[in-house]
Design an enzyme around this catalytic site. Structure first.
Site, PDB file in Angstrom:
ATOM      1  N   GLU A  74      44.591  45.469  32.966  1.00 30.55           N
ATOM      2  CA  GLU A  74      45.993  44.971  33.174  1.00 30.55           C
ATOM      3  C   GLU A  74      45.865  43.907  31.942  1.00 30.55           C
ATOM      4  O   GLU A  74      46.004  44.347  30.703  1.00 30.55           O
ATOM      5  CB  GLU A  74      46.324  44.496  34.345  1.00 30.55           C
ATOM      6  CG  GLU A  74      47.847  43.999  34.497  1.00 30.55           C
ATOM      7  CD  GLU A  74      48.321  43.523  35.712  1.00 30.55           C
ATOM      8  OE1 GLU A  74      49.344  43.015  35.783  1.00 30.55           O
ATOM      9  OE2 GLU A  74      47.657  43.767  36.711  1.00 30.55           O
ATOM     10  N   HIS A  93      40.536  38.817  36.608  1.00 34.81           N
ATOM     11  CA  HIS A  93      41.538  39.882  36.471  1.00 34.81           C
ATOM     12  C   HIS A  93      42.727  39.097  35.663  1.00 34.81           C
ATOM     13  O   HIS A  93      42.765  37.705  35.684  1.00 34.81           O
ATOM     14  CB  HIS A  93      41.980  40.425  37.816  1.00 34.81           C
ATOM     15  CG  HIS A  93      42.927  41.579  37.467  1.00 34.81           C
ATOM     16  ND1 HIS A  93      44.325  41.662  38.028  1.00 34.81           N
ATOM     17  CD2 HIS A  93      42.716  42.592  36.890  1.00 34.81           C
ATOM     18  CE1 HIS A  93      44.626  42.712  37.481  1.00 34.81           C
ATOM     19  NE2 HIS A  93      43.816  43.687  37.230  1.00 34.81           N
ATOM     20  N   HIS A 119      29.967  31.105  43.600  1.00 34.84           N
ATOM     21  CA  HIS A 119      30.272  32.302  44.447  1.00 34.84           C
ATOM     22  C   HIS A 119      31.706  32.307  44.916  1.00 34.84           C
ATOM     23  O   HIS A 119      32.227  31.182  45.572  1.00 34.84           O
ATOM     24  CB  HIS A 119      29.550  32.362  45.661  1.00 34.84           C
ATOM     25  CG  HIS A 119      27.817  31.902  45.365  1.00 34.84           C
ATOM     26  ND1 HIS A 119      26.906  32.746  44.749  1.00 34.84           N
ATOM     27  CD2 HIS A 119      27.240  30.784  45.272  1.00 34.84           C
ATOM     28  CE1 HIS A 119      25.910  32.397  44.503  1.00 34.84           C
ATOM     29  NE2 HIS A 119      25.980  31.030  44.942  1.00 34.84           N
ATOM     30  N   HIS A 124      41.952  34.037  37.213  1.00 33.82           N
ATOM     31  CA  HIS A 124      43.043  35.122  36.842  1.00 33.82           C
ATOM     32  C   HIS A 124      43.877  34.547  35.581  1.00 33.82           C
ATOM     33  O   HIS A 124      44.272  33.535  35.623  1.00 33.82           O
ATOM     34  CB  HIS A 124      43.739  35.244  37.950  1.00 33.82           C
ATOM     35  CG  HIS A 124      44.544  36.652  38.103  1.00 33.82           C
ATOM     36  ND1 HIS A 124      45.696  36.902  37.390  1.00 33.82           N
ATOM     37  CD2 HIS A 124      44.290  37.713  38.984  1.00 33.82           C
ATOM     38  CE1 HIS A 124      45.933  38.116  37.542  1.00 33.82           C
ATOM     39  NE2 HIS A 124      45.290  38.495  38.650  1.00 33.82           N
TER      40      HIS A 124
END
Length: 226
Positions: A74, A93, A119, A124
């Site tokens: 995206e 992302h 972790h 984003h």
């Protein structure tokens, strides 16, 4: 004797079994009509059960631990700098058509050199993470510019377009969602800086060591990459 032979055969079969990461171009869509393959330096190591999709540049000696998702289908492209490590369960992302600019080029996510993303963290885009940043366990960085040497502690959130100055400390569980909060952050404590350096030392050894253990042919599930 027969039982022993079966046991030895079973162990031998398992020793040759190797689960691969999933490395793929992005699918063609109306917002990303061109499929682009990841560009992964040969010295980087992508662990089994991780995925790297789309226009992603991964530089020298990067370590990507198991169950990491790097999905540039995206928002795109992504850049991951030399000696950076993405630990188990990290997600990258980005939002379509939202970018930050580095040296005149647009990125959904830009991660500098010697960064540790611990972790379970979520990074984003659009966001920029400078060199030698530590992003703590289960933290979130979204729509932010994080300066060099920043330490983001566990369960913290950095968002809403903030800019964090270099070498600032984001406390555990903090919600840095305004520039006023970002500007009030204190310098990184000595113990946190030393912890981040120790994490770097450990993770910089992993790519070469895992290549020796599992072999250098890190092909994906039927998809080749350069």
């Amino acid at each position: 004797m027969g039982g022993n032979n079966r046991s030895q055969s079973s162990r031998s079969d398992h020793s040759h079994c190797c689960f691969k990461p999933f490395i793929s171009p992005n699918p063609r869509t109306t917002f990303n009509p061109v499929s682009r393959y990841p560009k992964i330096n040969k010295t980087a190591f992508i662990s089994p059960f991780s995925s790297v999709i789309g226009d992603v540049a991964i530089r020298r000696n990067v370590y990507v631990a198991p169950n990491v998702s790097i999905r540039a289908d995206e928002g795109t492209p992504f850049y991951i700098g030399t000696n950076t490590n993405l630990q188990d369960g990290v997600i990258l992302h980005g939002i379509v058509n939202k970018q930050i600019y580095v040296d005149g080029k647009g990125y959904s996510i830009f991660i500098g050199r010697e960064v540790s993303i611990a972790h379970g963290a979520l990074v984003h885009g659009p966001c920029y993470i400078g060199d030698k940043v530590f992003v703590g366990f289960n933290s979130i960085v979204y729509d932010a510019i994080v300066g060099e040497g920043v330490f983001i502690a566990y369960n913290a959130v950095v968002t809403n377009g903030v800019r964090i100055r270099p070498n600032r400390f984001v406390p555990p569980g903090a919600n840095i969602d305004s520039q006023e909060k970002a500007d009030a952050l204190m310098p990184v404590p000595t113990d946190s800086r030393e912890f981040a350096q120790a994490v770097q030392r450990v993770n910089q050894e992993f790519p070469a060591s895992y290549h020796l253990l599992l072999g250098k042919n890190r092909c994906s599930c039927g998809l080749a990459y350069d």
